[in-house]
Scaffold this active site. Structure first.
Site: not given
Length: 234
Positions: A92, A179, A181
């Site tokens: 990001c 993302h 994560e």
């Protein structure tokens, strides 16, 4: 044990951190066993010695790479200096910082908010991109985008909304706008917490999309293989 520096460039909203953890914790969960991580608070001026680590992850941030923050120019200099000395992964804001540092351009996109689960076409065939996939669906949360990729960058992921969603340079630097994560629950909480900023129709569609299956496991495995060198990365 693969030594990884986590360059922490931002933090979750304070109300969400107790339940979901900070960004380094999210990345430690994504990486799993076999990685020894050390976190550096970039906004406080901390940056690692590239020669002391096998790889580095640059996290997301609420900041824009083009904004006038004192910590951003040193980070961009660090990226230019570190490239080729360890394996670099940007996510990001980290994706955007790598692109900006290496000769591309980042802007706030006229397409508006990217939130929810976005699907990308996979255009690369890197040795670490196993298991193979023709497309992947990953949570996102961004307004800025890479609008001009750096010279020599290969496009790995693309969509109509985000044409330069995944980039690679040589064999030792990769970055992703999405993302992997983020858990779906955290991504949904972000959307819900930004109700006054995100148009209601966009938010509703995003929340519905996050109830669908995602490919965080696939992209997470790609990143693990890239960082530990098992997929043929330099």
């Amino acid at each position: 044990m693969t030594r990884i520096a986590i360059l922490e460039t931002g933090a979750p909203p304070a109300v969400l951190a107790p339940a979901h953890g900070d960004y380094p914790a999210m990345f430690r969960a994504l990486l799993g066993d076999g990685f020894d991580t050390e976190t550096f608070d970039v906004q406080a001026g901390a940056l690692p010695d590239p020669d002391q680590f096998d790889g580095a992850i640059i996290t997301g941030s609420a900041a824009g790479v083009y904004e006038d923050h004192a910590w951003i120019p040193p980070l961009l200099d660090w990226i230019r200096n570190a490239r080729g000395r360890l394996r670099l992964v940007g996510v990001c804001f980290g994706h955007q910082a790598m692109a900006q540092a290496l000769g591309g351009r980042v802007e706030k996109s006229g397409r508006g908010w990217g939130v929810g689960l976005h699907r990308y076409q996979v255009g690369g065939a890197e040795p670490w991109m196993r298991p193979a996939a023709a497309e992947i669906a990953i949570p996102v949360s961004h307004q800025d985008q890479v609008v001009v990729p750096p010279p020599g960058a290969r496009v790995l992921l693309a969509s109509a909304f985000t044409p330069y969603a995944g980039l690679a340079w040589d064999e030792d630097a990769v970055s992703f706008q999405c993302h992997p994560e983020f858990s779906p629950a955290y991504a949904a909480a972000l959307v819900e917490g930004r109700g006054e900023r995100i148009p209601s129709a966009v938010a509703s569609e995003a929340l519905a999309s996050l109830r669908q299956p995602d490919d965080r496991g696939v992209l997470g495995e790609w990143i693990r293989r890239f960082l530990d060198g098992s997929g043929g990365a330099a």
